[in-house]
Design an enzyme around this catalytic site. Structure first.
Site: not given
Ligand code: DON
Length: 568
Positions: A102, A380, A398, A400, A451
């Site tokens: 992360r 993501t 991701t 983000n 996350s």
């Molecule tokens: O880590 C997380 O939960 C978010 N940054 C994930 C982002 C994501 O899934 C975007 N999709 N809609």
């Protein structure tokens, strides 16, 4: 060189035209294969991974190759400038290892860095450009996991991605539409505009999309290993671009980045053993909470799947666990995580009793409804891979938001994340996914932002039977939950379990999100009568999953997304 490149381009066009026509001819979203394969959101990258498997690579080898290829062919979410989580099932030892790569907050980050002088969040600051960028983890994460579980050489595994970047791939309509959708934001940064909007327009379908800077960057990472990204010229270019655009990330931040091996969250559910990601992802613990609450009742006997009572019950239980998520969870290296309470039957019973007490769900006063801001596209991406020895890798990674911060580090071709928005920018204020979080997830230098990513493995009697994951921000956890319930409680095939309509509740805003067209008017009317507020969204999640069947491995790419499974 010129001729070689021309010949390669010709071959690419030839192969990929075949690919495109395969898609147009309804290439299946679910296949059953004897040996192994790849489920991911983009076909070129899935093919890359499947080829590595066929050539004797492990699931981890294929994950490196697929992950790197997706950074080229699916820049919307595939990345080397972001971060994620990976779980690996090693068939020989039957052990699951969890890697946390992360992003972290830069050293100069402060708790109030995204607030204006009156203490209000400036949304754009944590979402767009240099200020939004966390220290990326993907390259070191893949390298560390490969070091543990790879068999083929790192440099070999990066070659397909390098070729896709250097010689290009054919733009299909999904790629074109995606760039077009984000055109305005992408055009704000010259380094990004130059690559994604040549001549001011998105690359046209049918043309070759070449990314020479990214090819050079990947070549250096292939030759020198992850240090090429975290130290030296590339690191300097990343830090320079971020700072030029108002950010605070430094070369020291990059040099200091560390991958963490975590104890995965593991629990039993109706005789299955489920492994999921530990904090700093909230995925594993929230999934555990919801499933353990449901385990006390014979769900499939008492509730018709996706009926109004089912949606009401599960929404109430989700509310309970999302409220806890948002209050208690954060980076375990910075805050104490109440693991024991999560495992205690008291919390599980409380959540269930609270939900059941409401039956038959009399109308309740609704708390103020706050719209969930942002997207309908899952931004993501998740990859599931199984190899011929039965090793499985599940990775969700991701930037983000779609195309992350939209900033490409000048001269590198690397799109940088906007993961800083996952922190609590201000307690009580919703983030991009409408999540209203607390101080456990406040910004601190070096801290990982909470996350929802939920790469998940399922075992029965110590043997692996399946793996899955999805994008979708806060909706990731409930997406994975529903596929598991469809499979484990209701006995659907994996293809049916993934295709089935989804819904989601995250406590705040106090609304159920339901997939448009997925539920009957009778069901939604009943929910309204019971006092639930609901809104629709065109789709939730983009699951990539693999499950064992008597006939072989069932590999499924979500019909909602752009991926196709590849296996052998
Ligand atoms: O880590 C997380 O939960 C978010 N940054 C994930 C982002 C994501 O899934 C975007 N999709 N809609």
């Amino acid at each position: 060189m010129h001729i070689r490149s021309a010949v390669y381009s010709f071959l690419c066009i030839f192969c990929l035209l075949f690919t495109l026509s395969a898609q147009e001819q309804n290439y299946p979203k679910a296949i059953i294969v004897p040996h192994g394969g790849v489920a991911c959101s983009e076909f070129n990258a899935a093919q890359v991974g499947a080829r590595i498997l066929q050539e004797g690579g492990t699931a981890m080898d294929a994950m490196v190759a697929t992950g790197m290829a997706l950074a080229v062919t699916y820049p919307f979410a595939g990345n080397i400038g972001g971060g994620g989580f990976l779980l690996y099932y090693h068939a020989k030892t039957r052990k699951v290892t969890a890697f946390d790569f992360r992003e972290t907050a830069p050293h100069a980050a402060t708790v109030t860095m995204y607030l204006d002088s009156t203490g209000q969040p400036i949304a754009e600051k944590s979402r767009l450009g240099g200020q939004a960028v966390g220290v990326p983890g993907t390259v070191k994460g893949l390298a560390m996991a490969h070091h543990r579980f790879g068999r083929k050489k790192w440099a070999t595994l990066l070659q397909p991605a390098i070729k896709l970047a250097r010689y290009g791939f054919v733009v299909d309509s999904a790629f074109y539409r995606s760039i077009q959708h984000y055109q305005k934001a992408l055009s704000q940064f010259p380094s990004t505009r130059q690559i994604f909007l040549p001549n001011g327009q998105p690359p046209q379908p049918g043309t070759l999309f070449i990314q020479l800077q990214l090819a050079n960057t990947l070549s250096q990472i292939a030759r020198k290993g992850p240090d090429a990204f975290y130290t030296g010229k590339i690191a300097r270019l990343i830090a320079h671009s971020v700072q030029q655009h108002g950010g605070i990330l430094t070369v020291e931040d990059l040099a200091n980045y560390r991958v963490k091996e975590r104890q995965p969250i593991v629990f039993n559910y109706r005789g299955y053993t489920i492994y999921a990601m530990a904090p700093p992802s909230s995925g594993g613990l929230t999934l555990l909470g919801i499933l353990k609450s449901l385990e006390a009742i014979p769900l499939a006997e008492q509730y018709e799947r996706n009926s109004a009572p089912y949606i009401a019950l599960i929404s109430e239980i989700e509310k309970y666990w999302y409220a806890r998520r948002n209050q208690y969870l954060g980076d375990p290296d910075f805050v104490a995580i109440p693991f024991q309470q999560y495992l205690s039957p008291q919390w599980h019973q409380k959540a269930l009793q609270r939900a059941i007490r409401l039956r038959p769900y009399p109308a309740r006063k609704m708390s103020a409804y706050r719209a969930i801001t942002g997207q309908e596209h899952p931004q993501t991406t998740h990859i599931t891979i199984v190899d011929a020895s039965g090793n499985m890798a599940v990775m969700t990674y991701t930037l983000n938001g779609g195309y992350g911060s939209k900033l490409i580090a000048e001269g590198t071709g690397i799109l940088l994340n906007n993961e800083m928005d996952d922190f609590t920018v201000k307690p009580g204020s919703p983030n991009m996914f409408g999540l209203v979080q607390g101080t456990a997830n406040a910004i601190q230098p070096g801290k990982r932002m909470l996350s929802s990513m939920t790469p998940t493995l399922v075992l029965k009697n110590g043997q692996l039977i399946g793996g899955l994951g999805s994008p979708g921000g806060a909706t990731i956890i409930t997406t994975v939950l529903q596929v598991l319930l469809n499979k484990l409680d209701y006995g659907l095939s994996l293809a049916e379990a993934v295709a089935a309509a989804r819904f989601h509740h995250q406590w705040l805003p106090d609304s159920i999100i339901i997939e448009k067209g997925g539920f009957s008017p009778h069901t939604t009317q009943q929910l309204t009568r019971w006092g639930f507020h609901w809104i629709t969204r065109s789709s939730l999640g983009d699951v990539q999953a693999i499950w064992k069947t008597p006939e072989g491995w069932e590999i499924v790419s979500d019909p909602r997304g752009s991926g196709f499974p590849v296996g052998f």
